[in-house]
Design a protein around this motif. Structure first.
Motif, PDB file in Angstrom:
ATOM      1  N   HIS A 191      25.077  16.625  11.479  1.00  0.00           N
ATOM      2  CA  HIS A 191      25.488  16.578  10.067  1.00  0.00           C
ATOM      3  C   HIS A 191      25.760  17.999   9.583  1.00  0.00           C
ATOM      4  CE1 HIS A 191      22.681  13.071  10.523  1.00  0.00           C
ATOM      5  NE2 HIS A 191      23.702  12.472   9.983  1.00  0.00           N
ATOM      6  N   TYR A 192      26.942  18.523   9.702  1.00  0.00           N
ATOM      7  CA  TYR A 192      28.212  17.897   9.996  1.00  0.00           C
ATOM      8  C   TYR A 192      28.962  18.804  10.961  1.00  0.00           C
ATOM      9  CZ  TYR A 192      26.879  14.849   6.250  1.00  0.00           C
ATOM     10  OH  TYR A 192      26.179  13.949   5.494  1.00  0.00           O
ATOM     11  N   PRO A 193      29.753  18.266  11.871  1.00  0.00           N
ATOM     12  CA  PRO A 193      30.396  19.107  12.885  1.00  0.00           C
ATOM     13  C   PRO A 193      31.561  19.947  12.344  1.00  0.00           C
ATOM     14  CG  PRO A 193      30.980  16.802  13.190  1.00  0.00           C
ATOM     15  CD  PRO A 193      29.958  16.833  12.103  1.00  0.00           C
TER      16      PRO A 193
ATOM     17  N   PRO B 104      26.796  20.095  -7.073  1.00  0.00           N
ATOM     18  CA  PRO B 104      25.884  20.457  -5.987  1.00  0.00           C
ATOM     19  C   PRO B 104      25.456  19.201  -5.213  1.00  0.00           C
ATOM     20  CG  PRO B 104      24.743  20.548  -8.111  1.00  0.00           C
ATOM     21  CD  PRO B 104      26.130  20.042  -8.380  1.00  0.00           C
ATOM     22  N   VAL B 105      25.172  19.374  -3.944  1.00  0.00           N
ATOM     23  CA  VAL B 105      24.716  18.266  -3.094  1.00  0.00           C
ATOM     24  C   VAL B 105      23.343  18.638  -2.532  1.00  0.00           C
ATOM     25  CG1 VAL B 105      25.195  16.926  -0.999  1.00  0.00           C
ATOM     26  CG2 VAL B 105      27.089  17.732  -2.422  1.00  0.00           C
ATOM     27  N   GLY B 106      22.375  17.781  -2.692  1.00  0.00           N
ATOM     28  CA  GLY B 106      21.042  18.042  -2.143  1.00  0.00           C
ATOM     29  C   GLY B 106      21.028  17.720  -0.656  1.00  0.00           C
TER      30      GLY B 106
ATOM     31  N   PHE C 139      29.796  21.842   2.965  1.00  0.00           N
ATOM     32  CA  PHE C 139      28.878  21.348   3.994  1.00  0.00           C
ATOM     33  C   PHE C 139      28.149  20.119   3.470  1.00  0.00           C
ATOM     34  CE2 PHE C 139      25.575  22.022   7.374  1.00  0.00           C
ATOM     35  CZ  PHE C 139      26.476  21.947   8.427  1.00  0.00           C
ATOM     36  N   THR C 140      28.869  18.993   3.494  1.00  0.00           N
ATOM     37  CA  THR C 140      28.395  17.729   2.957  1.00  0.00           C
ATOM     38  C   THR C 140      29.195  16.618   3.618  1.00  0.00           C
ATOM     39  OG1 THR C 140      28.255  16.381   0.916  1.00  0.00           O
ATOM     40  CG2 THR C 140      30.034  17.972   1.025  1.00  0.00           C
ATOM     41  N   PHE C 141      28.831  15.377   3.304  1.00  0.00           N
ATOM     42  CA  PHE C 141      29.650  14.258   3.764  1.00  0.00           C
ATOM     43  C   PHE C 141      30.984  14.277   3.007  1.00  0.00           C
ATOM     44  CE2 PHE C 141      30.811   9.653   3.488  1.00  0.00           C
ATOM     45  CZ  PHE C 141      31.190   9.534   4.806  1.00  0.00           C
ATOM     46  N   PHE C 142      32.018  13.807   3.671  1.00  0.00           N
ATOM     47  CA  PHE C 142      33.388  13.870   3.164  1.00  0.00           C
ATOM     48  C   PHE C 142      33.559  13.309   1.746  1.00  0.00           C
ATOM     49  CE2 PHE C 142      37.909  12.336   3.241  1.00  0.00           C
ATOM     50  CZ  PHE C 142      38.510  13.573   3.407  1.00  0.00           C
ATOM     51  N   ALA C 143      32.797  12.245   1.419  1.00  0.00           N
ATOM     52  CA  ALA C 143      32.992  11.538   0.143  1.00  0.00           C
ATOM     53  C   ALA C 143      32.887  12.457  -1.076  1.00  0.00           C
ATOM     54  CB  ALA C 143      31.979  10.393   0.020  1.00  0.00           C
ATOM     55  N   THR C 144      32.035  13.478  -0.995  1.00  0.00           N
ATOM     56  CA  THR C 144      31.846  14.372  -2.138  1.00  0.00           C
ATOM     57  C   THR C 144      33.187  14.954  -2.585  1.00  0.00           C
ATOM     58  OG1 THR C 144      29.733  14.992  -1.102  1.00  0.00           O
ATOM     59  CG2 THR C 144      30.472  16.323  -2.972  1.00  0.00           C
TER      60      THR C 144
ATOM     61  N   ALA D 134      28.495  -0.051  -6.336  1.00  0.00           N
ATOM     62  CA  ALA D 134      28.717  -0.628  -5.009  1.00  0.00           C
ATOM     63  C   ALA D 134      28.504   0.343  -3.852  1.00  0.00           C
ATOM     64  CB  ALA D 134      30.126  -1.219  -4.938  1.00  0.00           C
ATOM     65  N   SER D 135      28.514   1.650  -4.118  1.00  0.00           N
ATOM     66  CA  SER D 135      28.300   2.631  -3.047  1.00  0.00           C
ATOM     67  C   SER D 135      28.109   4.015  -3.660  1.00  0.00           C
ATOM     68  CB  SER D 135      29.506   2.679  -2.092  1.00  0.00           C
ATOM     69  OG  SER D 135      30.628   3.240  -2.747  1.00  0.00           O
ATOM     70  N   GLY D 136      27.675   4.934  -2.837  1.00  0.00           N
ATOM     71  CA  GLY D 136      27.562   6.322  -3.276  1.00  0.00           C
ATOM     72  C   GLY D 136      28.932   6.925  -3.548  1.00  0.00           C
TER      73      GLY D 136
ATOM     74  N   THR E 108      23.876   8.664  -6.517  1.00  0.00           N
ATOM     75  CA  THR E 108      23.187   8.517  -5.236  1.00  0.00           C
ATOM     76  C   THR E 108      23.778   7.361  -4.441  1.00  0.00           C
ATOM     77  OG1 THR E 108      21.053   8.649  -4.124  1.00  0.00           O
ATOM     78  CG2 THR E 108      21.260   6.965  -5.837  1.00  0.00           C
ATOM     79  N   SER E 109      23.308   7.237  -3.211  1.00  0.00           N
ATOM     80  CA  SER E 109      23.778   6.195  -2.298  1.00  0.00           C
ATOM     81  C   SER E 109      22.581   5.443  -1.732  1.00  0.00           C
ATOM     82  CB  SER E 109      24.552   6.835  -1.139  1.00  0.00           C
ATOM     83  OG  SER E 109      24.668   5.926  -0.050  1.00  0.00           O
ATOM     84  N   PHE E 110      22.757   4.146  -1.566  1.00  0.00           N
ATOM     85  CA  PHE E 110      21.732   3.336  -0.904  1.00  0.00           C
ATOM     86  C   PHE E 110      22.248   2.776   0.420  1.00  0.00           C
ATOM     87  CE2 PHE E 110      20.811   2.747  -5.558  1.00  0.00           C
ATOM     88  CZ  PHE E 110      19.716   3.603  -5.586  1.00  0.00           C
TER      89      PHE E 110
ATOM     90  N   GLU F 280      25.284  16.109 -10.007  1.00  0.00           N
ATOM     91  CA  GLU F 280      24.551  16.230  -8.743  1.00  0.00           C
ATOM     92  C   GLU F 280      24.907  15.072  -7.816  1.00  0.00           C
ATOM     93  OE1 GLU F 280      20.323  15.392  -8.820  1.00  0.00           O
ATOM     94  OE2 GLU F 280      19.925  16.669  -7.084  1.00  0.00           O
ATOM     95  N   ASP F 281      25.369  15.380  -6.614  1.00  0.00           N
ATOM     96  CA  ASP F 281      25.523  14.348  -5.592  1.00  0.00           C
ATOM     97  C   ASP F 281      24.186  14.266  -4.864  1.00  0.00           C
ATOM     98  OD1 ASP F 281      25.958  12.745  -3.406  1.00  0.00           O
ATOM     99  OD2 ASP F 281      27.862  13.653  -2.824  1.00  0.00           O
ATOM    100  N   ALA F 282      23.383  13.291  -5.280  1.00  0.00           N
ATOM    101  CA  ALA F 282      22.030  13.135  -4.745  1.00  0.00           C
ATOM    102  C   ALA F 282      21.954  11.999  -3.730  1.00  0.00           C
ATOM    103  CB  ALA F 282      21.046  12.909  -5.895  1.00  0.00           C
ATOM    104  N   ALA F 283      23.063  11.771  -3.016  1.00  0.00           N
ATOM    105  CA  ALA F 283      23.093  10.688  -2.028  1.00  0.00           C
ATOM    106  C   ALA F 283      22.014  10.873  -0.967  1.00  0.00           C
ATOM    107  CB  ALA F 283      24.463  10.625  -1.364  1.00  0.00           C
ATOM    108  N   GLN F 284      21.654  12.142  -0.695  1.00  0.00           N
ATOM    109  CA  GLN F 284      20.638  12.393   0.329  1.00  0.00           C
ATOM    110  C   GLN F 284      19.293  12.768  -0.286  1.00  0.00           C
ATOM    111  OE1 GLN F 284      22.257  15.162   3.262  1.00  0.00           O
ATOM    112  NE2 GLN F 284      24.235  14.149   3.220  1.00  0.00           N
ATOM    113  N   SER F 285      19.263  13.050  -1.578  1.00  0.00           N
ATOM    114  CA  SER F 285      18.034  13.596  -2.174  1.00  0.00           C
ATOM    115  C   SER F 285      17.376  12.668  -3.180  1.00  0.00           C
ATOM    116  CB  SER F 285      18.332  14.946  -2.833  1.00  0.00           C
ATOM    117  OG  SER F 285      19.254  14.787  -3.885  1.00  0.00           O
TER     118      SER F 285
ATOM    119  N   ALA G 276      29.966   5.737  -6.893  1.00  0.00           N
ATOM    120  CA  ALA G 276      29.149   6.452  -7.886  1.00  0.00           C
ATOM    121  C   ALA G 276      29.793   7.799  -8.221  1.00  0.00           C
ATOM    122  CB  ALA G 276      27.731   6.650  -7.358  1.00  0.00           C
ATOM    123  N   LEU G 277      30.282   8.498  -7.197  1.00  0.00           N
ATOM    124  CA  LEU G 277      30.943   9.784  -7.421  1.00  0.00           C
ATOM    125  C   LEU G 277      32.195   9.598  -8.273  1.00  0.00           C
ATOM    126  CD1 LEU G 277      30.585  11.212  -3.809  1.00  0.00           C
ATOM    127  CD2 LEU G 277      29.595  12.242  -5.865  1.00  0.00           C
ATOM    128  N   TRP G 278      32.981   8.598  -7.932  1.00  0.00           N
ATOM    129  CA  TRP G 278      34.210   8.331  -8.694  1.00  0.00           C
ATOM    130  C   TRP G 278      33.882   7.999 -10.153  1.00  0.00           C
ATOM    131  CZ3 TRP G 278      36.371   4.512 -11.625  1.00  0.00           C
ATOM    132  CH2 TRP G 278      37.735   4.664 -11.942  1.00  0.00           C
TER     133      TRP G 278
END
Ligand code: PLP
Length: 366
Positions: free
Chosen positions: A308-310, A128-130, A82-87, A56-58, A178-180, A154-159, A61-63
């Motif tokens: 991405h990301y403050p 690791p996060v791409g 240095f990634t989105f919080f979900a990781t 249902a989501s990236g 990954t995430s769509f 691998e958190d490949a939500a961006q890669s 997928a991590l969970w």
């Protein structure tokens, strides 16, 4: 100008997308229907990963990946700040502790030379996060993991779609996610995600976890979630995936255009891509010491940008309160957080729009 022009993409594939969605409506198979199975086969073929499971989501997928590997209370997972919080959020949600390892200057991905010093008897996995669409140095990470008996997720939500040494992201480790999300390089029209793995055993477990831990109808083997992908999202993704290779090429051409146009400007650092990587450019992100000034200047001229990301994750309240980290703990990530700025990037940006962005940045740099 738009940051990601999803409307232009829809117009380009409208007939195919409308038809695919209509078919789901006609069939009435809204949950785990034929479009979902088809997508999972397509995802496996596209990435080369033996098993692909939609969800249902990236974030889900991590969970799913962490839970399938039995990661939970008492465990530690090494990841990037240095990634989105979900990781890190999903690591924490399983009850495990995210252990943040600083990133390297060149591409802001995990600094592999700093991973081993973070390993303790509790460490179970490296995640690791791409970042921005570039896979990490997966061979080196795999080697460290093997030596210490850890799994790589691998958190490949961006890669998704990127490659490392000619192999696709999502097929570079035991488990990958990954995430769509619509604005990701391959996005659907709502939330969606996928997990990838190398063994049938993990696949079966994640398939069950995705559907309330069922192994047969109303027979629950695990505590799971409702993490299923809608058939409508799968229908959209099947169409978009068939055009994705071409889009990756265009995205790379757009990135080259930025690289050329922004090369050598005082105070502007263009992104570096290592030789063994083909990026999908989830973001085209420059660094600028006067990031706020540049962003404000572009905003005033009508150019949308994003940061991405403050704030690195070790400085976010839930991870700060544990007392392990403070300002200065992970200096490379902290410095980057004050300098990064993502520019409009997608396969549908017009040459005239890109020229305008480049001209404005050149004017700012003067
Ligand atoms: C977007 C993203 C996620 C979360 O994906 P969702 O589909 O929005 O849940 C996780 N990790 C990274 C690195 C992301 O960029």
């Amino acid at each position: 100008m738009q940051f990601v022009n999803l409307q232009a993409q829809y117009q380009a594939y409208k007939n195919e997308i409308d038809e695919a969605m209509q078919q789901v409506l006609d069939e009435g198979s809204f949950i785990l229907g034929p479009a979902v199975r088809e997508l999972e086969e397509n995802l496996s073929l596209f990435t080369g990963a033996p098993y692909a499971l939609s969800c249902a989501s990236g974030t889900d997928a991590l969970w799913l990946a962490l839970t399938a590997w039995d990661i939970g209370p008492g465990d530690e997972v090494i990841t990037t700040p240095f990634t989105f919080f979900a990781t890190a959020e999903m690591i924490a949600l399983t009850g495990a502790t995210p252990v943040f390892c600083d990133v390297r200057e060149s591409d802001l991905n995990l600094d592999v030379t700093k991973i081993e010093e973070k390993i303790t008897p509790r460490t179970r996995a490296i995640m690791p996060v791409g970042l921005y669409g570039q896979p990490c140095e997966m061979d080196k990470i795999e080697k460290i993991a093997k030596k210490h008996g850890l799994v790589v997720i691998e958190d490949a939500a961006q890669s998704f779609g990127a490659s490392y040494k000619q192999k696709r992201s999502c097929n570079l480790s035991e488990l990958a996610t990954t995430s769509f999300f619509p604005a990701k390089p391959l996005g659907c029209y709502g939330d969606g995600g996928a997990v990838f793995c190398q063994s049938e055993k993990l696949y079966k477990k994640m398939e069950s976890l995705r559907n309330h831990g069922q192994i047969a109808r109303y027979t629950h083997e695990y505590i799971g979630i409702n993490g299923r992908m809608d058939s409508l999202q799968a229908a959209v993704l099947n169409v978009k995936l068939s055009h994705y290779e071409k889009e990756i090429e265009v995205r790379n051409a757009v990135a080259q255009g930025y690289n050329k146009g922004l090369a050598g400007l005082a105070g502007i650092q263009v992104p570096e891509v290592s030789k063994e990587v083909e990026s999908v450019w989830a973001q085209y992100t420059v660094r600028c010491a006067d990031r706020e000034g540049l962003q404000q200047f572009l905003t005033e001229k009508g150019v949308p940008t994003a940061v991405h990301y403050p704030k690195p994750l070790h400085m976010q309240t839930p991870f700060l309160v544990c007392g392990t980290y403070r300002k200065g703990s992970l200096p490379v990530a902290e410095k980057a957080a004050g300098e990064v700025l993502s520019l409009p990037m997608c396969a549908w940006i017009k040459p005239s729009e890109q020229e305008e962005v480049i001209d404005l940045i050149r004017a700012f740099a003067k």
